[in-house]
Design a protein around this motif. Structure first.
Motif, PDB file in Angstrom:
ATOM      1  N   TYR A 181      -6.523   7.575  54.700  1.00 14.61           N
ATOM      2  CA  TYR A 181      -6.735   8.681  53.766  1.00 14.61           C
ATOM      3  C   TYR A 181      -7.786   9.632  54.323  1.00 14.61           C
ATOM      4  O   TYR A 181      -8.886   9.216  54.653  1.00 14.61           O
ATOM      5  N   LYS A 182      -7.418  10.891  54.433  1.00 14.95           N
ATOM      6  CA  LYS A 182      -8.322  11.931  54.931  1.00 14.95           C
ATOM      7  C   LYS A 182      -8.686  12.860  53.777  1.00 14.95           C
ATOM      8  O   LYS A 182      -7.822  13.224  52.970  1.00 14.95           O
ATOM      9  N   THR A 183      -9.942  13.276  53.697  1.00 11.82           N
ATOM     10  CA  THR A 183     -10.377  14.210  52.661  1.00 11.82           C
ATOM     11  C   THR A 183      -9.761  15.580  52.928  1.00 11.82           C
ATOM     12  O   THR A 183      -9.906  16.124  54.018  1.00 11.82           O
ATOM     13  N   TYR A 202     -13.375  13.800  45.114  1.00 12.23           N
ATOM     14  CA  TYR A 202     -12.674  13.992  46.386  1.00 12.23           C
ATOM     15  C   TYR A 202     -11.164  13.819  46.213  1.00 12.23           C
ATOM     16  O   TYR A 202     -10.726  12.866  45.567  1.00 12.23           O
ATOM     17  N   LEU A 203     -10.407  14.723  46.827  1.00 15.72           N
ATOM     18  CA  LEU A 203      -8.960  14.601  46.945  1.00 15.72           C
ATOM     19  C   LEU A 203      -8.665  14.224  48.387  1.00 15.72           C
ATOM     20  O   LEU A 203      -9.083  14.919  49.315  1.00 15.72           O
ATOM     21  N   ASN A 231      -1.535  10.996  47.640  1.00 12.62           N
ATOM     22  CA  ASN A 231      -2.875  11.529  47.414  1.00 12.62           C
ATOM     23  C   ASN A 231      -3.680  10.474  46.681  1.00 12.62           C
ATOM     24  O   ASN A 231      -3.133   9.676  45.913  1.00 12.62           O
ATOM     25  N   CYS A 232      -4.981  10.510  46.879  1.00 10.53           N
ATOM     26  CA  CYS A 232      -5.913   9.629  46.178  1.00 10.53           C
ATOM     27  C   CYS A 232      -7.099  10.479  45.722  1.00 10.53           C
ATOM     28  O   CYS A 232      -7.560  11.347  46.459  1.00 10.53           O
ATOM     29  N   VAL A 233      -7.581  10.221  44.517  1.00  5.80           N
ATOM     30  CA  VAL A 233      -8.772  10.895  44.002  1.00  5.80           C
ATOM     31  C   VAL A 233      -9.807   9.840  43.645  1.00  5.80           C
ATOM     32  O   VAL A 233      -9.486   8.801  43.055  1.00  5.80           O
ATOM     33  N   ASN A 253      -3.819  22.434  46.943  1.00 12.19           N
ATOM     34  CA  ASN A 253      -3.149  22.066  48.175  1.00 12.19           C
ATOM     35  C   ASN A 253      -1.659  22.384  48.181  1.00 12.19           C
ATOM     36  O   ASN A 253      -0.830  21.568  48.566  1.00 12.19           O
ATOM     37  N   CYS A 254      -1.349  23.582  47.718  1.00 10.91           N
ATOM     38  CA  CYS A 254       0.030  24.046  47.807  1.00 10.91           C
ATOM     39  C   CYS A 254       0.009  25.522  48.191  1.00 10.91           C
ATOM     40  O   CYS A 254      -0.902  26.256  47.818  1.00 10.91           O
ATOM     41  N   SER A 255       0.995  25.922  48.946  1.00 14.26           N
ATOM     42  CA  SER A 255       1.011  27.309  49.427  1.00 14.26           C
ATOM     43  C   SER A 255       1.545  28.276  48.389  1.00 14.26           C
ATOM     44  O   SER A 255       1.257  29.464  48.446  1.00 14.26           O
ATOM     45  N   ALA A 256       2.305  27.785  47.432  1.00 14.83           N
ATOM     46  CA  ALA A 256       2.976  28.678  46.484  1.00 14.83           C
ATOM     47  C   ALA A 256       2.041  29.249  45.420  1.00 14.83           C
ATOM     48  O   ALA A 256       2.261  30.347  44.928  1.00 14.83           O
ATOM     49  N   LEU A 257       1.009  28.517  45.047  1.00 15.01           N
ATOM     50  CA  LEU A 257       0.147  28.929  43.951  1.00 15.01           C
ATOM     51  C   LEU A 257      -1.303  28.991  44.395  1.00 15.01           C
ATOM     52  O   LEU A 257      -1.729  28.262  45.286  1.00 15.01           O
ATOM     53  N   LYS A 258      -2.070  29.838  43.739  1.00 17.24           N
ATOM     54  CA  LYS A 258      -3.489  29.952  44.048  1.00 17.24           C
ATOM     55  C   LYS A 258      -4.275  28.891  43.286  1.00 17.24           C
ATOM     56  O   LYS A 258      -4.101  28.712  42.081  1.00 17.24           O
TER      57      LYS A 258
END
Length: 129
Positions: free
Chosen positions: A24-26, A39-40, A49-51, A116-121
């Motif tokens: 798992y990478k931050t 942290y995500l 994903n892990c939080v 972490n998505c390109s479609a939404l801010k």
């Protein structure tokens, strides 16, 4: 004389990788004032994903949480309780999905939307209760 190990939630100076596991990478984080950070993390090998919410100064137990939600398929995972060091880990399959995540320590809360998505801010909300 018998030595007792401290419970995992009382471990000092932990990291998101120690809590979530190897691989798992931050990829994102959000501060909770001076109390700590949420942290995500992401594991490209399994698409999850892990939080986790980690306190800056572990000590007496406080109300804490770590949670994650995938809006397009309503998948969620959360951990709410009283902890000395960290809350979580919480896991969802996030590959190819936007995620909303957050957590709290005591009365300080943070929520990160469209992360972490390109479609939404991405948007962040931090508040105290």
């Amino acid at each position: 004389m018998t030595a007792l190990a401290a419970p995992a939630s009382a471990a000092a100076s932990t990291t998101p990788q120690k809590v979530c596991g190897s691989g798992y990478k931050t990829v994102n984080s959000a501060p909770l004032g001076s109390l700590g950070t949420v942290y995500l993390t992401y594991n490209s090998a399994n698409g999850k994903n892990c939080v986790t919410t980690i306190r800056s100064n572990p000590g007496a137990v406080l109300d804490m949480s770590a949670w994650i939600y995938v809006p397009d398929n309503e998948q969620n995972s959360d951990d709410f309780g009283q902890y000395a060091s960290y809350a979580g880990p919480t896991y969802v399959y996030g590959k190819g999905h936007c995620v909303t995540w957050g957590g709290n320590i005591s009365n300080v809360y943070v929520q990160v939307n469209n992360s972490n998505c390109s479609a939404l801010k991405e948007s962040r909300v931090t508040f105290t209760r």
